[in-house]
Design a protein around this motif. Structure first.
Motif, short mmCIF file in Angstrom:
data_model
loop_
_atom_site.label_atom_id
_atom_site.label_comp_id
_atom_site.label_asym_id
_atom_site.label_seq_id
_atom_site.Cartn_x
_atom_site.Cartn_y
_atom_site.Cartn_z
N LEU A 19 43.01 -11.31 82.58
CA LEU A 19 43.29 -12.54 83.48
C LEU A 19 42.52 -13.30 84.93
O LEU A 19 42.88 -14.22 85.11
N ALA A 20 42.27 -12.23 85.50
CA ALA A 20 40.87 -12.36 86.60
C ALA A 20 40.14 -12.86 85.99
O ALA A 20 39.55 -14.34 86.01
N LEU A 21 39.56 -12.80 84.29
CA LEU A 21 38.43 -13.68 83.95
C LEU A 21 39.04 -14.91 83.37
O LEU A 21 38.17 -15.51 83.55
N LEU A 22 40.06 -14.74 83.11
CA LEU A 22 40.62 -16.32 82.84
C LEU A 22 40.62 -17.19 83.83
O LEU A 22 40.56 -18.73 83.67
N VAL A 23 41.62 -16.28 85.18
CA VAL A 23 41.42 -17.56 86.56
C VAL A 23 39.95 -17.16 87.01
O VAL A 23 39.92 -19.40 87.41
N TRP A 24 39.36 -16.95 86.48
CA TRP A 24 37.66 -17.23 87.15
C TRP A 24 37.53 -18.76 86.05
O TRP A 24 36.62 -19.65 87.26
N LEU A 37 31.30 -17.56 78.83
CA LEU A 37 31.87 -16.03 78.81
C LEU A 37 32.95 -15.07 79.10
O LEU A 37 33.54 -14.26 78.50
N LYS A 38 32.77 -16.12 80.37
CA LYS A 38 34.53 -16.02 81.06
C LYS A 38 35.77 -15.61 80.04
O LYS A 38 36.41 -14.32 80.29
N LEU A 39 35.79 -16.57 78.80
CA LEU A 39 36.69 -16.23 78.17
C LEU A 39 37.00 -15.51 77.00
O LEU A 39 37.99 -15.11 76.21
N ILE A 40 35.58 -14.32 77.14
CA ILE A 40 36.41 -13.04 76.65
C ILE A 40 37.02 -12.67 77.42
O ILE A 40 37.71 -11.50 76.25
N ILE A 42 40.38 -13.14 76.81
CA ILE A 42 41.01 -13.61 76.13
C ILE A 42 41.68 -12.22 75.49
O ILE A 42 42.65 -11.59 75.10
N VAL A 43 40.39 -11.64 75.03
CA VAL A 43 40.78 -10.37 74.40
C VAL A 43 41.33 -9.50 74.44
O VAL A 43 42.12 -8.67 74.32
N PRO A 44 40.65 -8.89 76.50
CA PRO A 44 41.37 -8.07 76.97
C PRO A 44 43.22 -8.30 76.96
O PRO A 44 44.09 -7.21 77.41
N LEU A 45 43.30 -9.42 77.82
CA LEU A 45 44.50 -9.84 77.56
C LEU A 45 45.33 -9.64 76.13
O LEU A 45 46.97 -9.26 76.80
N VAL A 46 44.84 -10.23 75.09
CA VAL A 46 45.52 -9.91 73.93
C VAL A 46 46.24 -9.28 73.48
O VAL A 46 47.03 -8.38 73.55
N THR A 47 44.97 -8.06 73.58
CA THR A 47 44.93 -6.41 73.14
C THR A 47 45.95 -5.32 73.94
O THR A 47 46.70 -4.65 73.73
N GLY A 48 45.88 -5.85 75.46
CA GLY A 48 47.12 -5.57 75.99
C GLY A 48 48.37 -5.95 76.05
O GLY A 48 49.50 -5.20 75.86
N LEU A 49 48.44 -7.18 75.80
CA LEU A 49 49.63 -7.45 75.95
C LEU A 49 49.94 -7.81 74.50
O LEU A 49 51.88 -7.05 74.47
N PHE A 50 49.50 -7.06 73.38
CA PHE A 50 50.11 -6.35 72.27
C PHE A 50 49.88 -4.95 72.16
O PHE A 50 50.69 -4.55 71.08
N GLY A 51 49.29 -4.27 72.32
CA GLY A 51 49.71 -3.02 72.54
C GLY A 51 48.31 -2.14 71.43
O GLY A 51 48.28 -1.46 71.59
#
Length: 68
Positions: A19-24, A37-40, A42-51
């Motif tokens: 979320l911090a990277l996407l807000v930035w 590159l801040k759009l990366i 998305i990867v930790p956000l999706v993996t965090g949400l889906f576990g």
């Protein structure tokens, strides 16, 4: 579908960092490669949400607590 391999603290860290990277990305009106590159985030956000993390699966790694 996918086996959960991301534990509680790991999920929280991934969601916060993503979320911090996407807000930035959306707040900063920069340009160039560094900005995109801040759009990366998305990867930790999706993996965090889906576990589940595909890289953890490939490496046989898990941060989930062991249940016995």
């Amino acid at each position: 579908m996918f086996k959960s391999n991301v534990g509680g603290a790991d999920r929280i860290i991934r969601i916060v960092v993503g979320l911090a990277l996407l807000v930035w990305f959306f707040v900063d009106q920069g340009s160039g490669t560094a900005h995109w590159l801040k759009l990366i985030g998305i990867v930790p956000l999706v993996t965090g949400l889906f576990g589940t993390c595909p890289l953890y699966s490939m490496l046989g790694f898990s941060t989930c607590p062991v249940r016995g």
